[in-house]
Design a protein around this motif. Structure first.
Motif, PDB file in Angstrom:
ATOM      1  N   ALA A  37      29.450  49.399  15.420  1.00 36.65           N
ATOM      2  CA  ALA A  37      28.335  49.424  15.422  1.00 36.65           C
ATOM      3  C   ALA A  37      27.759  50.391  15.047  1.00 36.65           C
ATOM      4  N   PRO A  38      28.693  52.059  14.727  1.00 43.19           N
ATOM      5  CA  PRO A  38      28.126  52.766  14.402  1.00 43.19           C
ATOM      6  C   PRO A  38      28.080  53.292  13.268  1.00 43.19           C
ATOM      7  N   HIS A  39      28.705  52.242  12.350  1.00 43.46           N
ATOM      8  CA  HIS A  39      28.437  52.228  10.703  1.00 43.46           C
ATOM      9  C   HIS A  39      28.035  50.914  10.058  1.00 43.46           C
ATOM     10  N   HIS A  40      27.595  50.144  11.321  1.00 42.20           N
ATOM     11  CA  HIS A  40      26.817  48.901  10.019  1.00 42.20           C
ATOM     12  C   HIS A  40      26.032  48.035  11.308  1.00 42.20           C
ATOM     13  N   LYS A  41      24.995  47.814  11.087  1.00 40.09           N
ATOM     14  CA  LYS A  41      23.776  47.046  12.217  1.00 40.09           C
ATOM     15  C   LYS A  41      24.430  45.620  11.878  1.00 40.09           C
ATOM     16  N   ILE A  42      24.734  45.427  13.611  1.00 43.00           N
ATOM     17  CA  ILE A  42      25.457  43.780  14.474  1.00 43.00           C
ATOM     18  C   ILE A  42      24.241  43.028  14.670  1.00 43.00           C
ATOM     19  N   ASP A  43      24.500  42.343  14.250  1.00 37.74           N
ATOM     20  CA  ASP A  43      23.743  41.479  14.638  1.00 37.74           C
ATOM     21  C   ASP A  43      24.047  39.560  15.438  1.00 37.74           C
ATOM     22  N   VAL A  44      23.942  39.724  16.700  1.00 33.90           N
ATOM     23  CA  VAL A  44      24.685  38.627  17.678  1.00 33.90           C
ATOM     24  C   VAL A  44      24.249  37.444  16.847  1.00 33.90           C
ATOM     25  N   LYS A  45      22.962  37.475  16.365  1.00 31.93           N
ATOM     26  CA  LYS A  45      22.299  36.072  16.493  1.00 31.93           C
ATOM     27  C   LYS A  45      22.908  35.690  15.415  1.00 31.93           C
ATOM     28  N   ASP A  46      22.688  36.657  14.233  1.00 34.92           N
ATOM     29  CA  ASP A  46      23.198  36.230  12.907  1.00 34.92           C
ATOM     30  C   ASP A  46      25.066  36.304  12.914  1.00 34.92           C
ATOM     31  N   THR A  47      26.024  36.694  13.858  1.00 31.16           N
ATOM     32  CA  THR A  47      27.389  36.330  13.913  1.00 31.16           C
ATOM     33  C   THR A  47      27.411  35.172  14.354  1.00 31.16           C
ATOM     34  N   ASN A  48      26.690  35.458  15.829  1.00 33.42           N
ATOM     35  CA  ASN A  48      26.867  33.949  16.428  1.00 33.42           C
ATOM     36  C   ASN A  48      27.849  34.092  16.937  1.00 33.42           C
ATOM     37  N   VAL A  49      28.916  35.602  17.827  1.00 29.78           N
ATOM     38  CA  VAL A  49      29.599  35.999  19.150  1.00 29.78           C
ATOM     39  C   VAL A  49      28.851  34.997  20.359  1.00 29.78           C
ATOM     40  N   ASP A  50      30.196  35.341  21.118  1.00 31.83           N
ATOM     41  CA  ASP A  50      29.714  34.760  22.371  1.00 31.83           C
ATOM     42  C   ASP A  50      29.902  36.260  22.880  1.00 31.83           C
ATOM     43  N   PHE A  51      30.697  37.489  22.680  1.00 28.65           N
ATOM     44  CA  PHE A  51      30.804  38.518  23.792  1.00 28.65           C
ATOM     45  C   PHE A  51      31.072  39.737  22.295  1.00 28.65           C
ATOM     46  N   LEU A  52      30.582  40.050  22.775  1.00 28.23           N
ATOM     47  CA  LEU A  52      30.585  42.037  21.836  1.00 28.23           C
ATOM     48  C   LEU A  52      31.107  42.554  23.227  1.00 28.23           C
ATOM     49  N   ALA A  53      32.227  43.304  22.941  1.00 25.20           N
ATOM     50  CA  ALA A  53      32.027  44.807  23.074  1.00 25.20           C
ATOM     51  C   ALA A  53      31.465  46.669  22.648  1.00 25.20           C
ATOM     52  N   LEU A  54      31.585  47.160  23.146  1.00 24.32           N
ATOM     53  CA  LEU A  54      30.845  48.586  22.181  1.00 24.32           C
ATOM     54  C   LEU A  54      31.468  49.779  23.112  1.00 24.32           C
ATOM     55  N   ILE A 101      33.575  38.066  10.529  1.00 28.71           N
ATOM     56  CA  ILE A 101      33.216  37.263  11.334  1.00 28.71           C
ATOM     57  C   ILE A 101      32.376  35.738  10.825  1.00 28.71           C
ATOM     58  N   LYS A 102      31.462  36.571  10.647  1.00 36.08           N
ATOM     59  CA  LYS A 102      30.121  34.788  10.963  1.00 36.08           C
ATOM     60  C   LYS A 102      31.143  33.401  10.462  1.00 36.08           C
ATOM     61  N   GLU A 103      31.859  33.738   9.606  1.00 36.52           N
ATOM     62  CA  GLU A 103      32.998  32.343   8.895  1.00 36.52           C
ATOM     63  C   GLU A 103      34.085  32.604  10.378  1.00 36.52           C
ATOM     64  N   LEU A 104      34.566  33.600  10.871  1.00 34.67           N
ATOM     65  CA  LEU A 104      35.521  32.907  11.835  1.00 34.67           C
ATOM     66  C   LEU A 104      34.439  32.701  12.723  1.00 34.67           C
ATOM     67  N   VAL A 105      33.776  32.894  14.047  1.00 30.98           N
ATOM     68  CA  VAL A 105      33.138  32.047  14.656  1.00 30.98           C
ATOM     69  C   VAL A 105      32.366  30.959  14.343  1.00 30.98           C
ATOM     70  N   LYS A 106      32.500  29.913  13.198  1.00 29.47           N
ATOM     71  CA  LYS A 106      32.269  28.939  12.968  1.00 29.47           C
ATOM     72  C   LYS A 106      33.409  28.038  13.258  1.00 29.47           C
ATOM     73  N   ILE A 107      34.318  28.620  12.456  1.00 26.91           N
ATOM     74  CA  ILE A 107      35.410  27.653  12.349  1.00 26.91           C
ATOM     75  C   ILE A 107      36.004  27.736  14.859  1.00 26.91           C
ATOM     76  N   THR A 108      35.724  29.217  14.711  1.00 22.48           N
ATOM     77  CA  THR A 108      36.121  28.663  16.807  1.00 22.48           C
ATOM     78  C   THR A 108      35.005  28.043  17.872  1.00 22.48           C
ATOM     79  N   HIS A 109      34.285  27.607  16.739  1.00 21.85           N
ATOM     80  CA  HIS A 109      32.933  27.361  17.620  1.00 21.85           C
ATOM     81  C   HIS A 109      33.432  25.552  17.040  1.00 21.85           C
TER      82      HIS A 109
END
Lengths: 409, 145
Positions: free
Chosen positions: A205-222, A183-191
């Motif tokens: 989300a149920p299994h892995h720590k999500i860090d929106v500041k680290d991945t820098n996604v614009d939107f997230l759903a869970l 995700i982090k790399e894909l976000v960079k390309i997108t931006h």
């Protein structure tokens, strides 16, 4: 490994089903669909209805003040669960609603000819809202190709992204094969291409720590219900910097500041502008309690636990000549397989007769057969309360699955 | 009475396996004189097309194609053999009796013949829709008449 015996004490589904009155122990392996709920979550929901049942954000009596505080405390807990700020998360009815709200919130941002990038791995909820928006706004849907293991590599995204791409919407972990996307790399390309990145985090989300500041996604759903929380609650994250691009999809009470007969409406700020009407208050409090429960056990521990169970399962399934595995190469808690010459639904029905509960079908990812070359699969998905006995039950039942028609006689 | 013992699970099982492994009347044809219906159940993967040619109220030909589980495949195959050369009314009666059997009600054993192998399918309630998919499809064909 987690102490499953101890963990199961927290979940009434186990105490009610695994007892002397039940002929066979419960082997629930459909956690990618939904999860069991611990007592703390159930009790929190009851507590709201029993102790401080009042509406939020609109009343001046002390009872209402108490629930207002609880409600915003829940927002703080859920926001911190994905490392977001409190003014970046709105509550919804689930990931499906969140993804629809994201798509429709961009209605004014998208124009004819714009491109929206999806993948063949996506769940219906991250495909169909975009199809609809594309029809309404005459946008184009483009599919990013994945590699043999289902991964959308940065290189593959680069191949399809262009100056007219406005949105890239992908699941961080896919729901059939459990593929973790970079995700982090894909976000960079997108931006870099001035597009927005939407992340469907329902399976991560149920299994892995999500860090929106680290991945820098614009939107997230869970969705809460996949992560030991109640059904009917979800989260919509919108990064502060892009909140000026969105417009609410649902209108009603407590999302506006004022309106008059000249059609003038002023809206509240995000997240309140996206929370029209009375919210699922009990569910939201339960959702926050679920986040606390998972934090206490530790997502890293949960992930490690699932990984060991999957490794244990794969080792045995690989030795069976009649089993076709589709995702033995990744370390998600999802095992996708077929039994040679037996239809997936027949396998699931047979396993059910042994109290082994798995999912069969296309798992709402109806584009995946186009790349997987198989219409339906069996999916066993793990969580913190599963143990080796669940895997043993799955494997030993599968060994006898040649007799799959027995359940009808 | 039926020519086989309906209390013998081995025989009932063999009928299902036989039709699942060698489905009868399974082919796709391109002929507009056939009425076509598409049955894709919302909850499962069954995705079956039925093509029926009815002349003077008689089912002259019936073909089907598509993908389904063992239950839907075998059931559709058996249905296609049951209704061929029957009048629409006779076929409706077969459908009625088949539904009765699935609901554990009284039914005419002779009329259903091999379809009796699904007598216990309701032990798995989620699979009733697999067993009756082609019968529901045939009803849709009749609606188009």
């Amino acid at each position: 490994m987690l102490d499953v015996k101890d963990i199961r004490k927290d979940f009434p589904m186990y105490s009610l089903h695994n007892n002397e009155y039940e002929a066979k122990p419960l082997h629930y392996l459909d956690n990618a669909a939904t999860s069991f709920k611990p007592s703390v979550v159930i009790n929190k929901i009851n507590e709201y209805y029993n102790n401080y049942s009042a509406n939020t954000k609109r009343s001046d009596y002390s009872l209402a003040y108490k629930i207002d505080q609880e409600f915003e405390e829940a927002r703080k807990i859920v926001a911190s669960f994905i490392n977001a700020n409190i003014d970046e998360v709105a509550f919804t009815s689930g990931a499906t609603m969140s993804l629809n709200e994201i798509a429709y919130s961009l209605l004014y941002e998208l124009k004819e000819g714009d491109e929206i990038i999806l993948s063949y791995n996506e769940h219906a909820s991250n495909v169909l809202p975009w199809y609809n928006i594309a029809k309404m706004k005459r946008c184009k849907i483009v599919f990013a190709p994945s590699d043999k293991k289902g991964v959308i590599t940065p290189n593959n995204l680069s191949k399809v992204i262009t100056k007219i791409t406005k949105v890239v919407s992908l699941a961080s972990v896919t729901n059939v094969l459990g593929v973790r996307q970079p995700i982090k790399e894909l976000v960079k390309i997108t931006h870099n291409n001035n597009a927005l990145f939407v992340c469907d985090g329902a399976q991560e989300a149920p299994h892995h720590k999500i860090d929106v500041k680290d991945t820098n996604v614009d939107f997230l759903a869970l969705s809460s219900h996949k992560m030991v929380g109640p059904t009917g609650v979800g989260l919509l994250y919108v990064k502060k910097e892009v909140q000026n691009k969105i417009w609410p999809f649902i209108y009603g009470g407590e999302m506006n500041s004022r309106f008059d007969s000249s059609l003038s409406v002023s809206l509240k700020e995000f997240p309140f502008s996206f929370e029209a009407g009375t919210q699922n208050i009990a569910g939201i409090l339960g959702f926050a309690e679920a986040c606390k429960y998972l934090n206490n056990i530790g997502l890293e521990e949960i992930e490690k636990h699932e990984k060991s169970l999957k490794t244990y399962a794969i080792k045995q399934l690989k030795e069976m000549k009649n089993i076709i595995l589709y995702n033995d190469f990744n370390d998600s808690g999802i095992i996708t397989f077929n039994v040679k010459d037996i239809h997936a639904q027949d396998v699931a029905t047979y396993l059910s007769s042994n109290n082994v509960f798995i999912r069969s079908g296309n798992h709402c990812a109806k584009l995946l057969p186009e790349v997987l070359n198989v219409n339906s699969t069996c999916r066993a998905s793990l969580y913190l309360y599963n143990d080796y006995s669940d895997i043993d039950a799955l494997v030993s039942s599968l060994k006898k699955s040649g007799d799959f028609l027995d359940v009808y006689f | 009475m039926s020519t086989f013992d309906i209390t013998n699970p081995v025989i009932l099982r063999e009928i299902i396996m036989d039709h699942y492994s060698n489905p009868r009347n399974k082919k796709e044809i391109d002929d507009p004189s056939f009425i076509l219906v598409h049955m894709d159940s919302a909850s499962c993967i069954d995705d079956i097309y039925i093509q029926v040619k009815i002349v003077n109220n008689i089912i002259k030909k019936i073909y089907w194609h598509g993908e389904g589980c063992a239950i839907s495949t075998a059931s559709t195959s058996i249905m296609s053999e049951l209704v061929i050369n029957k009048s629409v009314e006779e076929a409706k009666n077969i459908i009625h009796n088949f539904y009765n059997m699935l609901e554990s009600k009284e039914f005419d054993h002779d009329l259903l013949d091999e379809a009796i192998c699904f007598i216990n399918v309701n032990r798995q309630p989620s699979r009733i829709t697999c067993a009756n998919i082609s019968y529901r499809g045939l009803e849709k064909v009749f609606e188009k008449l």
